[in-house]
Design a protein around this motif. Structure first.
Motif, PDB file in Angstrom:
ATOM      1  N   LEU A  22       0.825  -1.197   0.000  1.00 50.11           N
ATOM      2  CA  LEU A  22       0.000   0.000   0.000  1.00 50.11           C
ATOM      3  C   LEU A  22       0.868   1.260   0.000  1.00 50.11           C
ATOM      4  O   LEU A  22       1.756   1.401   0.848  1.00 50.11           O
ATOM      5  CB  LEU A  22      -0.928   0.027   1.229  1.00 50.11           C
ATOM      6  CG  LEU A  22      -1.917  -1.141   1.364  1.00 50.11           C
ATOM      7  CD1 LEU A  22      -1.344  -2.204   2.285  1.00 50.11           C
ATOM      8  CD2 LEU A  22      -3.243  -0.652   1.901  1.00 50.11           C
ATOM      9  N   SER A  23       0.594   2.139  -0.946  1.00 44.54           N
ATOM     10  CA  SER A  23       1.243   3.445  -0.952  1.00 44.54           C
ATOM     11  C   SER A  23       0.501   4.365   0.009  1.00 44.54           C
ATOM     12  O   SER A  23      -0.570   4.028   0.526  1.00 44.54           O
ATOM     13  CB  SER A  23       1.221   4.034  -2.360  1.00 44.54           C
ATOM     14  OG  SER A  23      -0.122   4.303  -2.763  1.00 44.54           O
ATOM     15  N   LYS A  24       1.061   5.549   0.225  1.00 39.80           N
ATOM     16  CA  LYS A  24       0.391   6.510   1.097  1.00 39.80           C
ATOM     17  C   LYS A  24      -0.966   6.899   0.526  1.00 39.80           C
ATOM     18  O   LYS A  24      -1.943   7.071   1.268  1.00 39.80           O
ATOM     19  CB  LYS A  24       1.248   7.752   1.288  1.00 39.80           C
ATOM     20  CG  LYS A  24       0.719   8.714   2.347  1.00 39.80           C
ATOM     21  CD  LYS A  24       1.643   9.880   2.561  1.00 39.80           C
ATOM     22  CE  LYS A  24       1.170  10.745   3.732  1.00 39.80           C
ATOM     23  NZ  LYS A  24      -0.222  11.225   3.548  1.00 39.80           N
ATOM     24  N   ALA A  25      -1.052   6.990  -0.799  1.00 39.95           N
ATOM     25  CA  ALA A  25      -2.335   7.304  -1.426  1.00 39.95           C
ATOM     26  C   ALA A  25      -3.354   6.202  -1.180  1.00 39.95           C
ATOM     27  O   ALA A  25      -4.541   6.484  -0.935  1.00 39.95           O
ATOM     28  CB  ALA A  25      -2.132   7.517  -2.930  1.00 39.95           C
ATOM     29  N   ASP A  26      -2.919   4.945  -1.213  1.00 43.18           N
ATOM     30  CA  ASP A  26      -3.818   3.828  -0.920  1.00 43.18           C
ATOM     31  C   ASP A  26      -4.334   3.907   0.513  1.00 43.18           C
ATOM     32  O   ASP A  26      -5.529   3.712   0.774  1.00 43.18           O
ATOM     33  CB  ASP A  26      -3.097   2.492  -1.121  1.00 43.18           C
ATOM     34  CG  ASP A  26      -2.742   2.230  -2.571  1.00 43.18           C
ATOM     35  OD1 ASP A  26      -3.496   2.678  -3.444  1.00 43.18           O
ATOM     36  OD2 ASP A  26      -1.705   1.584  -2.810  1.00 43.18           O
ATOM     37  N   ILE A  27      -3.431   4.208   1.445  1.00 36.89           N
ATOM     38  CA  ILE A  27      -3.815   4.272   2.856  1.00 36.89           C
ATOM     39  C   ILE A  27      -4.795   5.412   3.093  1.00 36.89           C
ATOM     40  O   ILE A  27      -5.800   5.256   3.811  1.00 36.89           O
ATOM     41  CB  ILE A  27      -2.561   4.433   3.743  1.00 36.89           C
ATOM     42  CG1 ILE A  27      -1.673   3.190   3.616  1.00 36.89           C
ATOM     43  CG2 ILE A  27      -2.955   4.656   5.201  1.00 36.89           C
ATOM     44  CD1 ILE A  27      -0.349   3.312   4.332  1.00 36.89           C
ATOM     45  N   ASP A  28      -4.527   6.565   2.495  1.00 43.51           N
ATOM     46  CA  ASP A  28      -5.426   7.714   2.653  1.00 43.51           C
ATOM     47  C   ASP A  28      -6.805   7.406   2.077  1.00 43.51           C
ATOM     48  O   ASP A  28      -7.830   7.782   2.656  1.00 43.51           O
ATOM     49  CB  ASP A  28      -4.834   8.944   1.965  1.00 43.51           C
ATOM     50  CG  ASP A  28      -3.583   9.453   2.666  1.00 43.51           C
ATOM     51  OD1 ASP A  28      -3.370   9.076   3.838  1.00 43.51           O
ATOM     52  OD2 ASP A  28      -2.816  10.210   2.038  1.00 43.51           O
ATOM     53  N   LEU A  60      -4.809   1.394   9.813  1.00 41.58           N
ATOM     54  CA  LEU A  60      -3.508   1.584   9.185  1.00 41.58           C
ATOM     55  C   LEU A  60      -2.856   2.912   9.526  1.00 41.58           C
ATOM     56  O   LEU A  60      -1.771   3.218   9.015  1.00 41.58           O
ATOM     57  CB  LEU A  60      -3.647   1.460   7.663  1.00 41.58           C
ATOM     58  CG  LEU A  60      -4.157   0.107   7.157  1.00 41.58           C
ATOM     59  CD1 LEU A  60      -4.379   0.152   5.653  1.00 41.58           C
ATOM     60  CD2 LEU A  60      -3.188  -1.000   7.517  1.00 41.58           C
ATOM     61  N   THR A  61      -3.470   3.682  10.398  1.00 36.31           N
ATOM     62  CA  THR A  61      -2.907   4.970  10.782  1.00 36.31           C
ATOM     63  C   THR A  61      -1.538   4.785  11.438  1.00 36.31           C
ATOM     64  O   THR A  61      -1.389   4.029  12.395  1.00 36.31           O
ATOM     65  CB  THR A  61      -3.834   5.706  11.764  1.00 36.31           C
ATOM     66  OG1 THR A  61      -5.137   5.826  11.182  1.00 36.31           O
ATOM     67  CG2 THR A  61      -3.293   7.097  12.085  1.00 36.31           C
ATOM     68  N   GLY A  62      -0.552   5.464  10.905  1.00 39.23           N
ATOM     69  CA  GLY A  62       0.789   5.413  11.486  1.00 39.23           C
ATOM     70  C   GLY A  62       1.620   4.214  11.104  1.00 39.23           C
ATOM     71  O   GLY A  62       2.787   4.111  11.508  1.00 39.23           O
ATOM     72  N   THR A  63       1.066   3.286  10.315  1.00 43.87           N
ATOM     73  CA  THR A  63       1.821   2.078   9.974  1.00 43.87           C
ATOM     74  C   THR A  63       2.936   2.358   8.969  1.00 43.87           C
ATOM     75  O   THR A  63       3.767   1.483   8.717  1.00 43.87           O
ATOM     76  CB  THR A  63       0.888   1.000   9.400  1.00 43.87           C
ATOM     77  OG1 THR A  63       0.121   1.544   8.322  1.00 43.87           O
ATOM     78  CG2 THR A  63      -0.056   0.480  10.483  1.00 43.87           C
ATOM     79  N   ASP A  64       2.957   3.562   8.377  1.00 36.35           N
ATOM     80  CA  ASP A  64       4.055   3.896   7.470  1.00 36.35           C
ATOM     81  C   ASP A  64       5.327   4.260   8.225  1.00 36.35           C
ATOM     82  O   ASP A  64       6.389   4.445   7.615  1.00 36.35           O
ATOM     83  CB  ASP A  64       3.651   5.034   6.533  1.00 36.35           C
ATOM     84  CG  ASP A  64       3.241   6.286   7.293  1.00 36.35           C
ATOM     85  OD1 ASP A  64       3.018   6.204   8.517  1.00 36.35           O
ATOM     86  OD2 ASP A  64       3.150   7.354   6.659  1.00 36.35           O
TER      87      ASP A  64
END
Length: 450
Positions: free
Chosen positions: A75-81, A125-129
Motif C-alpha cells: 500500500l502506498s500513502k495514497a492507498d492508505i489515505d 492503518l494509521t501510522g503504519t508507514d
C-alpha cells in the motif's frame, strides 16, 4: 534521493484445526485427507488465494515456527489515505478471509471448495508507514459460532510494517531515450537519462558495445551469456539501453545478448528458445553482469509475455539463480515484481491483472525455507525488492519502477533496476508476433536491405 512511504501488509502462519465427529457422516469434514484453502480480500485489491495447512486438534501451533507468508498487500500513502477516507463513511476497514475445505478451483463453472467459515480482522492503518503493527496473531473460531467444541479453529498472523521505496518514472518509452524522474508525492526530479541504441550483432567483437568507452576485457565473457542466431526476417536483435546519471556517466545498461527468434513454422518466440538480456553494472573499469532476463511469448489462452529473471553472482552463468518467473498480459500489461517474502515469490501477489504462476528451482531462495537469508547473495535480497509497471502491446508505456530502500545503497543500485525495467518493457515489443510491424524506433538500421 528521498524515498516514498509504503506499507507492507502480510497475512501468514496459517493453520486450521477441525474437530472430527465420532460418527462418520457425509457432511463431516475430514481435513486429515481433505485439502483446505482460503481466499483473502482487502477492499478493492485483487483477491488472493492461499493453502491452509491442517494441524490435528490436539496440537498447538508451534511458537518457534519460522514465519510463512500466505498473502501480501503493498500500500502506498495514497492507498492508505483512500482506505482511511472510505472507513469514515462506511464500515470500519477489515481484512476478509473465507476458509474452504476441498480443492481450490472450479469444475464445470462450480467452485469445488466448501465454505467452512469467514473471518474478519479489523485494520487501522494509521501510522503504519512509520511503525510496525500486529492486528492479529493466534487462533480464531470459524464455522459454528458460539460453540468452540464444534467450530473449527483458524490460526493466522496479520501485521503491517513500513516498507519505504524509491519510485522512478520514465518520461517516455524506453526506445525513445527518455529521462527518468524520481517521484515523491507531487515532486518530480530528474535523476537519470536513457540512451537506446543498436549493435551490429553480425560482428561478435562488437557484442558488448551498448556503452561508450567499454574496455575490451568485457567482450570475452559477454558472449558466454548469449548466442548468435541468424534468421533474417524472423529475428529481433542488437537492442541495448544505457542508463546515465545527470553528469553523463553510464551507471547501468541492458543489452540484448540472445536475439528474439521466431520458432520454426510460427510467428512467435517460444519458451524453449527465448531471447535474453544482460543487465550490466560498472565495476573495476569494466562492465560486469548483474542479472539476466529471458522472455518469450506464451501459447494458449494466456498469450502473454513469459519471463524469467536470474541473479548472476560472481559473473558466473552456471551459478545464476532464478529470482522471478511469471507471466504478464500482452494485452493489458502488468507488473514485473521481485518479492522474496510472499507466496507469489517472483511475481506480484496483488498488483497484476493476471494470475501468478511462479516457479523456482531447488537452489532458489524461495524453496530453501528461509529464503536464503544466510547465503550470499540472497542475504542482500529480502522481502520486496522491486516492481516495474509496463503497458500492453500497442500502448504508450512509460514504466514506473519501485525499489525497496534496503536494496539501494548507491546510484548504480537504483540504475540497475531502472535498466531491468526497461528490458522488461522492451521485451513486450521483442516478443510481439512477427506478423506485426514494430515502430520505427525499434527497426534496426543494420537489418534494412538497400
Amino acid at each position: 534521493m528521498d524515498p516514498c512511504p509504503f506499507v507492507r501488509l502480510t497475512v501468514g502462519n496459517l493453520a486450521l484445526k477441525v474437530p472430527v465427529a465420532s460418527k462418520p457422516a457425509r457432511s463431516v469434514v475430514h481435513p486429515s485427507w481433505s485439502p483446505c484453502f482460503c481466499k483473502i480480500k482487502l477492499n478493492n485489491f485483487p483477491l488472493q488465494t492461499a493453502v491452509v495447512p491442517y494441524i490435528p486438534s490436539e496440537n498447538h501451533f508451534p511458537d518457534n515456527q519460522p514465519p510463512s507468508i500466505a498473502a501480501t498487500f503493498h500500500l502506498s500513502k495514497a492507498d492508505i489515505d483512500k482506505l482511511a477516507a472510505k472507513s469514515i463513511f462506511s464500515a470500519k476497514l477489515s481484512l476478509k478471509i473465507a476458509v474452504y475445505t476441498g480443492r481450490s478451483g472450479a469444475t464445470c463453472g462450480v467452485n469445488s471448495g466448501r465454505l467452512l467459515g469467514r473471518v474478519l480482522v479489523p485494520l487501522d492503518l494509521t501510522g503504519t508507514d512509520s511503525r510496525a503493527c500486529v492486528f492479529h496473531n493466534g487462533w480464531i473460531s470459524v464455522g459454528k459460532e458460539g460453540n468452540k467444541n464444534s467450530s473449527a479453529q483458524f490460526h493466522l498472523n496479520v501485521k503491517a510494517e513500513p516498507d519505504r521505496r524509491f519510485v522512478f518514472q520514465f518520461d517516455g518509452e524506453p526506445e525513445c531515450s527518455p529521462q527518468v524522474f524520481q517521484i515523491r508525492g507531487n515532486i518530480r526530479q530528474p535523476v537519470f537519462t536513457c540512451k537506446f541504441s543498436f549493435r551490429n550483432t553480425g560482428d561478435r567483437n562488437q557484442r558488448s558495445r551498448p556503452l561508450q568507452s567499454e574496455p575490451s576485457s568485457s567482450r570475452s565473457w559477454l558472449s558466454s551469456f548469449g548466442s548468435e542466431r541468424e534468421r533474417p526476417g524472423k529475428e529481433r536483435k542488437g537492442w541495448s539501453i544505457t542508463v546515465h546519471d545527470l553528469s553523463g556517466s553510464p551507471v547501468a545498461a541492458a543489452s540484448m545478448v540472445t536475439p528474439f527468434v521466431a520458432s520454426p513454422g510460427s510467428d512467435r518466440v517460444s519458451r524453449s528458445n527465448p531471447g535474453s538480456w544482460l543487465i550490466l553494472r560498472p565495476g573495476d573499469g569494466t562492465w560486469k553482469p548483474w542479472g539476466r532476463l529471458e522472455a518469450w511469448r506464451e501459447r494458449g489462452s494466456s498469450d502473454g509475455l513469459g519471463y524469467r529473471f536470474e541473479l548472476i553472482p560472481d559473473m558466473s552463468a552456471s551459478a545464476a539463480v532464478v529470482l522471478a518467473e511469471s507471466t504478464l498480459s500482452s494485452r493489458k500489461g502488468g507488473k514485473f515484481v521481485i518479492d522474496l517474502g510472499s507466496n507469489s515469490g517472483g511475481g506480484a501477489s496483488n498488483w497484476r491483472n493476471t494470475p501468478v504462476n511462479a516457479t523456482s528451482p531447488a537452489c532458489s531462495p524461495r524453496s530453501s525455507g528461509d529464503y536464503g537469508y544466510g547465503l550470499w547473495p540472497f542475504c542482500l535480497y529480502r522481502g520486496f525488492v522491486m516492481s516495474a509497471r509496463v503497458e500492453g502491446e500497442g500502448k504508450c508505456s512509460k514504466p514506473c519502477v519501485e525499489v525497496s530502500v534496503q536494496h539501494v545503497n548507491c546510484t548504480e543500485d537504483a540504475a540497475a533496476y531502472v535498466a531491468l525495467a526497461a528490458a522488461v518493457d522492451l521485451s513486450m515489443d521483442a516478443c510481439r508476433l512477427f506478423s506485426q510491424r514494430l515502430r520505427k524506433e525499434l527497426s534496426n538500421p543494420h537489418d534494412i536491405l538497400v
